[in-house]
Design a protein around this motif. Sequence first.
Motif, mmCIF file in Angstrom:
data_model
loop_
_atom_site.group_PDB
_atom_site.id
_atom_site.type_symbol
_atom_site.label_atom_id
_atom_site.label_comp_id
_atom_site.label_asym_id
_atom_site.label_seq_id
_atom_site.Cartn_x
_atom_site.Cartn_y
_atom_site.Cartn_z
ATOM 1 N N VAL A 47 -10.244 8.166 -6.275
ATOM 2 C CA VAL A 47 -9.781 8.780 -5.029
ATOM 3 C C VAL A 47 -8.983 7.742 -4.256
ATOM 4 O O VAL A 47 -9.444 6.603 -4.072
ATOM 5 C CB VAL A 47 -10.966 9.265 -4.167
ATOM 6 N N LEU A 48 -7.799 8.118 -3.797
ATOM 7 C CA LEU A 48 -6.944 7.230 -3.010
ATOM 8 C C LEU A 48 -6.679 7.858 -1.649
ATOM 9 O O LEU A 48 -6.356 9.047 -1.562
ATOM 10 C CB LEU A 48 -5.621 6.978 -3.726
ATOM 11 N N SER A 49 -6.813 7.055 -0.609
ATOM 12 C CA SER A 49 -6.557 7.540 0.745
ATOM 13 C C SER A 49 -5.131 7.192 1.158
ATOM 14 O O SER A 49 -4.698 6.050 0.995
ATOM 15 C CB SER A 49 -7.535 6.899 1.733
ATOM 16 N N PRO A 50 -4.388 8.148 1.729
ATOM 17 C CA PRO A 50 -3.032 7.855 2.192
ATOM 18 C C PRO A 50 -3.006 7.125 3.526
ATOM 19 O O PRO A 50 -1.968 6.595 3.918
ATOM 20 C CB PRO A 50 -2.411 9.244 2.324
ATOM 21 N N GLY A 64 0.839 -1.202 0.000
ATOM 22 C CA GLY A 64 0.000 0.000 0.000
ATOM 23 C C GLY A 64 0.862 1.236 0.000
ATOM 24 O O GLY A 64 0.821 2.030 0.928
ATOM 25 N N PRO A 65 1.720 1.425 -1.029
ATOM 26 C CA PRO A 65 2.683 2.518 -0.995
ATOM 27 C C PRO A 65 2.071 3.891 -0.941
ATOM 28 O O PRO A 65 2.700 4.831 -0.487
ATOM 29 C CB PRO A 65 3.459 2.319 -2.311
ATOM 30 N N VAL A 66 0.815 4.039 -1.413
ATOM 31 C CA VAL A 66 0.207 5.362 -1.353
ATOM 32 C C VAL A 66 0.050 5.839 0.083
ATOM 33 O O VAL A 66 -0.062 7.022 0.354
ATOM 34 C CB VAL A 66 -1.153 5.367 -2.081
ATOM 35 N N ALA A 67 0.082 4.899 1.044
ATOM 36 C CA ALA A 67 -0.065 5.259 2.449
ATOM 37 C C ALA A 67 1.241 5.754 3.070
ATOM 38 O O ALA A 67 1.271 6.147 4.222
ATOM 39 C CB ALA A 67 -0.584 4.066 3.247
ATOM 40 N N ALA A 68 2.344 5.718 2.292
ATOM 41 C CA ALA A 68 3.634 6.042 2.878
ATOM 42 C C ALA A 68 3.746 7.515 3.275
ATOM 43 O O ALA A 68 4.432 7.857 4.215
ATOM 44 C CB ALA A 68 4.746 5.689 1.887
ATOM 45 N N ALA A 69 3.095 8.391 2.546
ATOM 46 C CA ALA A 69 3.215 9.825 2.814
ATOM 47 C C ALA A 69 2.091 10.286 3.729
ATOM 48 O O ALA A 69 0.934 10.172 3.388
ATOM 49 C CB ALA A 69 3.183 10.604 1.507
ATOM 50 N N GLN A 70 2.452 10.809 4.900
ATOM 51 C CA GLN A 70 1.436 11.261 5.846
ATOM 52 C C GLN A 70 1.122 12.748 5.677
ATOM 53 O O GLN A 70 0.168 13.246 6.237
ATOM 54 C CB GLN A 70 1.899 10.970 7.274
ATOM 55 N N GLU A 71 1.946 13.462 4.935
ATOM 56 C CA GLU A 71 1.689 14.861 4.618
ATOM 57 C C GLU A 71 1.428 14.966 3.123
ATOM 58 O O GLU A 71 1.948 14.175 2.335
ATOM 59 C CB GLU A 71 2.881 15.733 5.010
ATOM 60 N N PRO A 72 0.617 15.949 2.697
ATOM 61 C CA PRO A 72 0.377 16.100 1.259
ATOM 62 C C PRO A 72 1.690 16.241 0.504
ATOM 63 O O PRO A 72 2.577 16.997 0.918
ATOM 64 C CB PRO A 72 -0.456 17.388 1.175
ATOM 65 N N PRO A 73 1.854 15.522 -0.581
ATOM 66 C CA PRO A 73 3.117 15.575 -1.321
ATOM 67 C C PRO A 73 3.336 16.934 -1.981
ATOM 68 O O PRO A 73 2.415 17.545 -2.517
ATOM 69 C CB PRO A 73 2.956 14.467 -2.369
ATOM 70 N N ALA A 74 4.575 17.389 -1.933
ATOM 71 C CA ALA A 74 4.930 18.641 -2.597
ATOM 72 C C ALA A 74 4.865 18.449 -4.103
ATOM 73 O O ALA A 74 5.083 17.366 -4.627
ATOM 74 C CB ALA A 74 6.332 19.066 -2.168
ATOM 75 N N GLY A 75 4.542 19.522 -4.796
ATOM 76 C CA GLY A 75 4.525 19.467 -6.247
ATOM 77 C C GLY A 75 3.169 19.169 -6.855
ATOM 78 O O GLY A 75 3.007 19.259 -8.071
ATOM 79 N N LEU A 76 2.201 18.812 -6.030
ATOM 80 C CA LEU A 76 0.850 18.566 -6.522
ATOM 81 C C LEU A 76 -0.062 19.719 -6.106
ATOM 82 O O LEU A 76 0.062 20.262 -5.001
ATOM 83 C CB LEU A 76 0.283 17.259 -5.971
ATOM 84 N N GLU A 77 -0.962 20.066 -6.981
ATOM 85 C CA GLU A 77 -1.961 21.087 -6.673
ATOM 86 C C GLU A 77 -2.760 20.677 -5.436
ATOM 87 O O GLU A 77 -3.094 19.500 -5.263
ATOM 88 C CB GLU A 77 -2.904 21.243 -7.867
ATOM 89 N N GLN A 78 -3.061 21.643 -4.584
ATOM 90 C CA GLN A 78 -3.876 21.377 -3.402
ATOM 91 C C GLN A 78 -5.174 22.172 -3.478
ATOM 92 O O GLN A 78 -5.176 23.343 -3.837
ATOM 93 C CB GLN A 78 -3.124 21.720 -2.120
ATOM 94 N N VAL A 79 -6.266 21.513 -3.121
ATOM 95 C CA VAL A 79 -7.588 22.131 -3.107
ATOM 96 C C VAL A 79 -8.164 21.951 -1.707
ATOM 97 O O VAL A 79 -8.194 20.838 -1.178
ATOM 98 C CB VAL A 79 -8.529 21.482 -4.148
ATOM 99 N N GLN A 80 -8.602 23.033 -1.102
ATOM 100 C CA GLN A 80 -9.213 22.989 0.222
ATOM 101 C C GLN A 80 -10.722 22.875 0.056
ATOM 102 O O GLN A 80 -11.408 23.871 -0.170
ATOM 103 C CB GLN A 80 -8.849 24.252 1.016
ATOM 104 N N GLU A 81 -11.239 21.684 0.162
ATOM 105 C CA GLU A 81 -12.673 21.470 -0.034
ATOM 106 C C GLU A 81 -13.046 20.074 0.446
ATOM 107 O O GLU A 81 -12.265 19.137 0.267
ATOM 108 C CB GLU A 81 -13.025 21.612 -1.518
ATOM 109 N N PRO A 82 -14.227 19.899 1.052
ATOM 110 C CA PRO A 82 -14.647 18.557 1.452
ATOM 111 C C PRO A 82 -14.754 17.636 0.238
ATOM 112 O O PRO A 82 -15.302 18.026 -0.800
ATOM 113 C CB PRO A 82 -16.011 18.786 2.107
ATOM 114 N N LEU A 83 -14.237 16.425 0.373
ATOM 115 C CA LEU A 83 -14.260 15.479 -0.742
ATOM 116 C C LEU A 83 -15.684 15.214 -1.222
ATOM 117 O O LEU A 83 -15.953 15.215 -2.433
ATOM 118 C CB LEU A 83 -13.600 14.158 -0.319
ATOM 119 N N ALA A 84 -16.610 15.004 -0.294
ATOM 120 C CA ALA A 84 -17.994 14.698 -0.689
ATOM 121 C C ALA A 84 -18.617 15.840 -1.473
ATOM 122 O O ALA A 84 -19.335 15.620 -2.448
ATOM 123 C CB ALA A 84 -18.841 14.376 0.541
ATOM 124 N N GLY A 85 -18.338 17.071 -1.057
ATOM 125 C CA GLY A 85 -18.883 18.216 -1.767
ATOM 126 C C GLY A 85 -18.285 18.369 -3.144
ATOM 127 O O GLY A 85 -18.994 18.684 -4.109
#
Length: 362
Positions: free
Chosen positions: A122-125, A24-45
């Motif tokens: 959607v992938l959960s870390p 489950g390597p996607v779980a390795a990063a506990q902080e948002p990875p640098a270099g990717l766009e970030q959006v502040q918004e509820p996933l369900a919304g």
Amino acid sequence: MQRMRRCLSAVAGGVFGLLVLAAGPVAAAQEPPAGLEQVQEPLAGWVAARNRPGPGTIDSLAPDFARAGFFRAMLKTALAAEWAGLNAAATAAGYRAFVLVEETGWYLVLDDAVDGLGPTVVLSPAPRRDLIAEAPHPVVDRYTAPETALFVTQLGARAAIVAGANRCAAAAESPCSGTTKVCKAHGKAPYRDSDVAHNPETLFHAAHEILAAQWPQAVVFSIHGFGKTKAAPDTWAVISDGGRGEGGSADRLTRRLRDRLRVLLDGGDARAVACDDPGDRRFGFARLCAATNVQGRHLNGSADTCRQSVEQASGRFLHIEQTLDLRDPFEYGWRAPRDHAAIRALLDAVAGVVPCLPGRCP
């Protein structure tokens, strides 16, 4: 058609060996990875507001061979947490990769950036349950998109897949067995090829196969909606596993989920029914039992996911049909899910039958 089937099998199968070896390597990063766009918004919304092409807007949903390969490479890159190469991989696939940040944590979102026809993945870390949620009909089965998102944010599912197009978007028919009246004014007709629950030659199904192989013990939960019938007005949920057989152990996932829903919804035994329990036939519910669902056929070991159903299920696939009594609260209730009895009942019922991964829940 056979050529397309081989192509999409390669999309799913070409990375099976590599992905299964990774716990489950996607779980390795506990902080948002640098270099990717970030959006502040509820996933369900965000998922609920995502635009999806409507009925009759395209000739066919079949992806081209090149894009199918790029889609495979993008998913491989994301699952391996190769963040430095993810933007380029997504661009090649005609996708947008970004991190969505909300109060429950951050989630990696892969979304079609070309025409909206491809699925959102959607992938959960930091997943808490060996669970994958799927919404193949987010438009017709309204409010199942935010419901699916809550499986990730509230239950801790590993991943979610939400279809991009309306199931009736395409004029072309699916080659697979089964009929429906959903896309036709009168009578039944073959499924459209934009109905990703009934066509394995789609990017949605390729994503399903890849994720199911990545986590080979995960339960895949397919979320649907149906209209209440006069014959069974008290039935809000029809639960199945894609197998045609009835009987078997009372400890099956379908029975356990049904039993928990009956208790939590407090509406009598007719409130939730299981297709594989012959005793539930007395309630006269619509037999929406997922025997033609291609994701279910795949997990249940069908030799031909397009045309061949199975008698006995594997235990990895759960399918729920819900009336609006259960789905309506998800329209706005995703903002405070514990405040809504129906949402709370469904989430708690699923949590009771899909246990937490060791050490992942308080």
